[in-house]
Write a protein that holds these residues in place. Structure first.
Motif, short mmCIF file in Angstrom:
data_model
loop_
_atom_site.label_atom_id
_atom_site.label_comp_id
_atom_site.label_asym_id
_atom_site.label_seq_id
_atom_site.Cartn_x
_atom_site.Cartn_y
_atom_site.Cartn_z
N UNK A 80 6.21 47.94 126.10
CA UNK A 80 5.24 47.39 124.70
C UNK A 80 4.44 48.48 124.00
N UNK A 81 4.39 49.59 125.36
CA UNK A 81 3.42 51.00 124.51
C UNK A 81 4.54 52.08 123.83
N UNK A 82 5.71 51.96 124.82
CA UNK A 82 5.73 53.54 124.43
C UNK A 82 7.28 52.52 123.52
N UNK A 83 7.53 51.33 123.12
CA UNK A 83 8.35 51.08 121.99
C UNK A 83 7.42 50.53 121.14
N UNK A 84 6.38 49.93 121.56
CA UNK A 84 5.61 50.08 119.71
C UNK A 84 5.70 51.56 119.41
N UNK A 85 4.88 52.88 120.29
CA UNK A 85 4.81 53.83 119.63
C UNK A 85 6.08 54.04 118.17
N UNK A 86 7.25 54.06 119.18
CA UNK A 86 8.84 54.25 118.96
C UNK A 86 8.89 54.61 117.74
N UNK A 106 8.99 61.48 118.00
CA UNK A 106 8.82 60.78 119.56
C UNK A 106 10.11 59.68 119.14
N UNK A 107 10.50 59.09 118.39
CA UNK A 107 11.52 57.75 118.46
C UNK A 107 12.93 58.26 119.64
N UNK A 108 13.00 59.24 118.71
CA UNK A 108 14.22 59.97 119.87
C UNK A 108 13.41 60.19 121.23
N UNK A 109 12.89 60.88 121.19
CA UNK A 109 12.19 61.10 122.69
C UNK A 109 12.65 60.34 123.48
N UNK A 110 11.93 58.63 123.41
CA UNK A 110 11.35 57.79 123.71
C UNK A 110 12.68 56.90 123.91
N UNK A 111 13.59 57.35 123.53
CA UNK A 111 14.81 56.50 123.10
C UNK A 111 16.26 57.36 124.28
N UNK A 112 16.38 58.47 124.54
CA UNK A 112 16.30 59.48 125.21
C UNK A 112 15.83 59.59 126.43
N UNK A 113 15.40 59.03 126.79
CA UNK A 113 14.74 59.39 128.37
C UNK A 113 14.57 57.33 128.88
N UNK A 114 14.62 56.25 127.99
CA UNK A 114 15.03 54.57 128.48
C UNK A 114 16.50 54.96 128.52
N UNK A 115 17.32 55.80 128.00
CA UNK A 115 19.27 55.83 128.43
C UNK A 115 18.52 56.26 129.31
N UNK A 116 18.48 57.56 129.92
CA UNK A 116 18.21 58.23 131.11
C UNK A 116 17.92 57.57 131.66
N UNK A 117 17.42 56.70 132.28
CA UNK A 117 16.29 55.96 133.50
C UNK A 117 17.32 54.18 133.09
N UNK A 118 18.48 54.03 132.10
CA UNK A 118 19.45 53.03 132.34
C UNK A 118 20.74 54.13 133.10
N UNK A 119 21.06 55.02 132.78
CA UNK A 119 21.69 55.40 133.39
C UNK A 119 21.70 55.74 134.83
N UNK A 120 20.42 55.51 135.56
CA UNK A 120 19.83 55.90 136.49
C UNK A 120 19.57 54.18 137.44
N UNK A 121 20.64 53.50 138.64
CA UNK A 121 20.77 51.98 139.15
C UNK A 121 19.19 52.21 139.71
N UNK A 122 18.74 50.89 139.47
CA UNK A 122 16.82 50.92 138.88
C UNK A 122 16.53 50.18 140.89
N UNK A 123 17.07 49.85 141.14
CA UNK A 123 17.13 50.20 142.92
C UNK A 123 17.57 50.92 143.70
N UNK A 124 18.33 52.22 143.30
CA UNK A 124 18.02 53.60 143.33
C UNK A 124 17.20 54.53 143.03
N UNK A 125 16.53 54.06 141.92
CA UNK A 125 15.15 54.28 141.44
C UNK A 125 14.30 54.36 142.35
N UNK A 126 14.19 52.92 142.68
CA UNK A 126 13.06 52.01 143.45
C UNK A 126 13.26 52.92 144.90
N UNK A 127 13.73 52.83 145.10
CA UNK A 127 14.58 53.44 146.96
C UNK A 127 13.58 54.90 146.68
#
Length: 285
Positions: free
Chosen positions: A103-109, A116-137
């Motif tokens: 909520x903090x990142x989305x509201x600020x973006x 700022x919006x571009x940076x947050x969007x690119x960071x979230x896109x990179x996170x999406x490209x990385x499988x969540x469970x693999x990131x947690x592992x």
């Protein structure tokens, strides 16, 4: 002239809406029972969750053990009741962490826009490209296995999803006239966001989080099943499925079936209630 009933004239969507509350009420009642059972587990459980009785190993349903026992003779009903606590509280903690960050990142973006919006969007896109469970592992590989590490890791993995959703609804909310009115009055951007913008987004965000609860529960159960989440002697449902898997070879299905059914039932109930809540909260915004 043939008389036509009023129900025939109703649109199909409206007729479906009539039937939907029955499923929603059933799901909500079931979830309420699960929460009450978890809260009163010490009173309802016939045995301690870690009480071992090798003489009763892999016993089927009986008067002494209503849902049977596992390979160590532990009562499955007692373990499921106590395990409901971890299985329900951990997803709530996970979503709280993810919501705080997302909520903090989305509201600020949405509010700042530009780079700022571009940076947050690119960071979230990179996170999406990385499988969540693999990131947690990977996080668990660094900090060690355990329910706390799993909750923190999945909280970080869920944050980009919530950030993207928050950004989309915040952009629409930011364009409303009351925001410009507060700006004209000299109110700072941070104050507008904290006191007015985010509270107006709360309905939609809460509805979205309810929908995500089932996915969070499944993700934590998966980590526990793989040995990365809760550790023995915990009664976490995912861990119980993993521990009961070996008994299937011996023809004992209950040690894995009972916690697996509990996971499936709670996830389905949360999805039914969550979709209805999201629709209602979204319509009322």
């Amino acid at each position: 002239m043939t008389a036509v009933s009023a129900d025939v004239l109703l649109p199909a969507r409206r007729r479906r809406g009539r039937r939907r509350p029955v499923l929603v009420l059933a799901g909500a009642a079931f979830l309420a029972l699960v929460v009450l059972a978890a809260g009163f587990a010490p009173l309802l459980a016939p045995y301690a969750p870690d009480a071992v009785d090798l003489s009763a190993s892999l016993v089927g349903t009986s008067g002494d053990h209503l849902l049977g026992t596992d390979a160590s003779g532990q009562d499955l009903l007692s373990r499921v009741l106590y395990g409901a606590r971890t299985s329900l509280i951990a997803p709530l903690a996970l979503l709280a962490i993810a919501a705080l960050l997302g909520v903090t990142l989305g509201t600020v973006a949405a509010w700042r826009g530009g780079w700022t919006d571009t940076l947050v969007s690119r960071v979230t896109d990179v996170m999406y490209a990385f499988p969540g469970l693999l990131f947690v592992v990977l996080i668990i590989a660094v900090f060690g296995a355990g329910i706390t590490t799993s909750v923190l890791g999945l909280g970080l993995a869920f944050a980009p999803t919530i950030a993207k959703y928050t950004r989309s609804v915040a952009l629409a909310e930011r364009a409303k006239p009351y925001v410009d009115a507060y700006r004209v009055q000299g109110m700072s951007g941070s104050r507008i966001c904290v006191r007015h913008l985010v509270p107006n987004l709360a309905r939609s965000i809460v509805g979205y989080l309810v929908v995500l609860f089932g996915e969070a529960l499944m993700s934590l159960a998966t980590l526990s099943y793989l040995g990365f989440g809760s550790q023995p002697p915990s009664s976490d449902w995912g861990l119980m499925v993993q521990e009961g898997q070996a008994a299937i070879v011996q023809g004992a299905l209950l040690p894995a079936l009972v916690p697996g059914t509990a996971i499936a039932a709670v996830v389905v109930a949360f999805n039914v209630v969550g979709v209805w809540a999201a629709d209602r909260l979204g319509a009322r915004r």
